[in-house]
Design a protein around this motif. Structure first.
Motif, PDB file in Angstrom:
ATOM      1  N   ALA A  58      37.976  47.800  35.828  1.00 45.26           N
ATOM      2  CA  ALA A  58      38.071  46.730  36.817  1.00 45.26           C
ATOM      3  C   ALA A  58      37.550  47.229  38.160  1.00 45.26           C
ATOM      4  O   ALA A  58      37.514  48.440  38.396  1.00 45.26           O
ATOM      5  CB  ALA A  58      39.526  46.299  36.952  1.00 45.26           C
ATOM      6  N   PRO A  59      37.150  46.322  39.040  1.00 45.42           N
ATOM      7  CA  PRO A  59      36.661  46.732  40.356  1.00 45.42           C
ATOM      8  C   PRO A  59      37.742  47.465  41.146  1.00 45.42           C
ATOM      9  O   PRO A  59      38.874  46.975  41.274  1.00 45.42           O
ATOM     10  CB  PRO A  59      36.292  45.410  41.043  1.00 45.42           C
ATOM     11  N   ARG A  60      37.387  48.623  41.660  1.00 46.95           N
ATOM     12  CA  ARG A  60      38.341  49.465  42.382  1.00 46.95           C
ATOM     13  C   ARG A  60      38.949  48.731  43.580  1.00 46.95           C
ATOM     14  O   ARG A  60      40.148  48.852  43.845  1.00 46.95           O
ATOM     15  CB  ARG A  60      37.646  50.748  42.841  1.00 46.95           C
ATOM     16  N   ASP A  61      38.149  47.969  44.302  1.00 44.85           N
ATOM     17  CA  ASP A  61      38.650  47.247  45.471  1.00 44.85           C
ATOM     18  C   ASP A  61      39.731  46.232  45.097  1.00 44.85           C
ATOM     19  O   ASP A  61      40.724  46.087  45.808  1.00 44.85           O
ATOM     20  CB  ASP A  61      37.509  46.538  46.205  1.00 44.85           C
TER      21      ASP A  61
ATOM     22  N   ALA B 270      42.434  55.791  38.768  1.00 43.33           N
ATOM     23  CA  ALA B 270      42.852  55.879  37.368  1.00 43.33           C
ATOM     24  C   ALA B 270      42.980  54.490  36.747  1.00 43.33           C
ATOM     25  O   ALA B 270      42.549  54.264  35.610  1.00 43.33           O
ATOM     26  CB  ALA B 270      44.174  56.637  37.254  1.00 43.33           C
ATOM     27  N   LEU B 271      43.558  53.549  37.483  1.00 44.48           N
ATOM     28  CA  LEU B 271      43.694  52.181  36.973  1.00 44.48           C
ATOM     29  C   LEU B 271      42.338  51.506  36.828  1.00 44.48           C
ATOM     30  O   LEU B 271      42.091  50.803  35.842  1.00 44.48           O
ATOM     31  CB  LEU B 271      44.595  51.363  37.901  1.00 44.48           C
ATOM     32  N   ALA B 272      41.463  51.713  37.805  1.00 46.69           N
ATOM     33  CA  ALA B 272      40.123  51.119  37.736  1.00 46.69           C
ATOM     34  C   ALA B 272      39.363  51.649  36.525  1.00 46.69           C
ATOM     35  O   ALA B 272      38.683  50.893  35.821  1.00 46.69           O
ATOM     36  CB  ALA B 272      39.356  51.401  39.020  1.00 46.69           C
ATOM     37  N   ASP B 273      39.476  52.939  36.265  1.00 48.23           N
ATOM     38  CA  ASP B 273      38.812  53.538  35.109  1.00 48.23           C
ATOM     39  C   ASP B 273      39.419  53.037  33.794  1.00 48.23           C
ATOM     40  O   ASP B 273      38.696  52.683  32.863  1.00 48.23           O
ATOM     41  CB  ASP B 273      38.902  55.064  35.160  1.00 48.23           C
ATOM     42  N   LYS B 274      40.731  53.011  33.738  1.00 40.63           N
ATOM     43  CA  LYS B 274      41.432  52.627  32.514  1.00 40.63           C
ATOM     44  C   LYS B 274      41.151  51.176  32.123  1.00 40.63           C
ATOM     45  O   LYS B 274      40.956  50.867  30.947  1.00 40.63           O
ATOM     46  CB  LYS B 274      42.936  52.828  32.701  1.00 40.63           C
ATOM     47  N   TYR B 275      41.121  50.290  33.119  1.00 38.64           N
ATOM     48  CA  TYR B 275      40.967  48.870  32.830  1.00 38.64           C
ATOM     49  C   TYR B 275      39.564  48.347  33.140  1.00 38.64           C
ATOM     50  O   TYR B 275      39.331  47.145  33.037  1.00 38.64           O
ATOM     51  CB  TYR B 275      42.028  48.068  33.592  1.00 38.64           C
TER      52      TYR B 275
ATOM     53  N   LYS C  54      43.690  46.415  46.195  1.00 42.71           N
ATOM     54  CA  LYS C  54      44.342  45.298  46.879  1.00 42.71           C
ATOM     55  C   LYS C  54      45.615  44.875  46.157  1.00 42.71           C
ATOM     56  O   LYS C  54      46.676  44.735  46.773  1.00 42.71           O
ATOM     57  CB  LYS C  54      43.369  44.124  46.960  1.00 42.71           C
ATOM     58  N   ASP C  55      45.518  44.679  44.850  1.00 40.94           N
ATOM     59  CA  ASP C  55      46.679  44.234  44.061  1.00 40.94           C
ATOM     60  C   ASP C  55      47.770  45.303  44.005  1.00 40.94           C
ATOM     61  O   ASP C  55      48.950  45.000  44.158  1.00 40.94           O
ATOM     62  CB  ASP C  55      46.252  43.855  42.651  1.00 40.94           C
ATOM     63  N   SER C  56      47.378  46.544  43.796  1.00 38.00           N
ATOM     64  CA  SER C  56      48.346  47.637  43.711  1.00 38.00           C
ATOM     65  C   SER C  56      49.050  47.851  45.037  1.00 38.00           C
ATOM     66  O   SER C  56      50.263  48.073  45.073  1.00 38.00           O
ATOM     67  CB  SER C  56      47.656  48.939  43.288  1.00 38.00           C
TER      68      SER C  56
END
Length: 92
Positions: A66-69, A59-64, A73-75
């Protein structure tokens, strides 16, 4: 790293709250407060106690866009730190 199937849950008494005095988002727990930056708030906004870490990451990768990997890692680092400090539970 956090297992992809783990479900992050804010334990009883812990909540995300907008502090009007400080004009910022905070994570409140009994007798403790953590000031959240924009990234921390974005991650915790996706924690609903039902979705898995993998679902939140996607969900975060889609929303922003950004690269899922990198999101994973950050999350994972952020959520693991909160879990170690007992601000968050990780259930299976």
């Amino acid at each position: 790293m956090i297992d992809g199937g783990a479900i992050p849950v804010l334990p009883r008494g812990v909540r995300v709250h907008f502090d009007k005095v400080r004009d910022t988002w905070v994570l409140l727990a009994p007798e403790r407060t953590v000031t959240l930056d924009m990234i921390g708030h974005a991650i915790l906004s996706e924690v609903d106690g039902e979705r898995s870490f993998d679902a939140i990451t996607q969900a975060l990768a889609d929303k922003y866009q950004a690269p899922r990997d990198q999101i994973a890692k950050d999350s994972a680092a952020f959520l693991k730190t909160l879990a170690d400090r007992r601000f968050l539970d990780l259930t299976q």
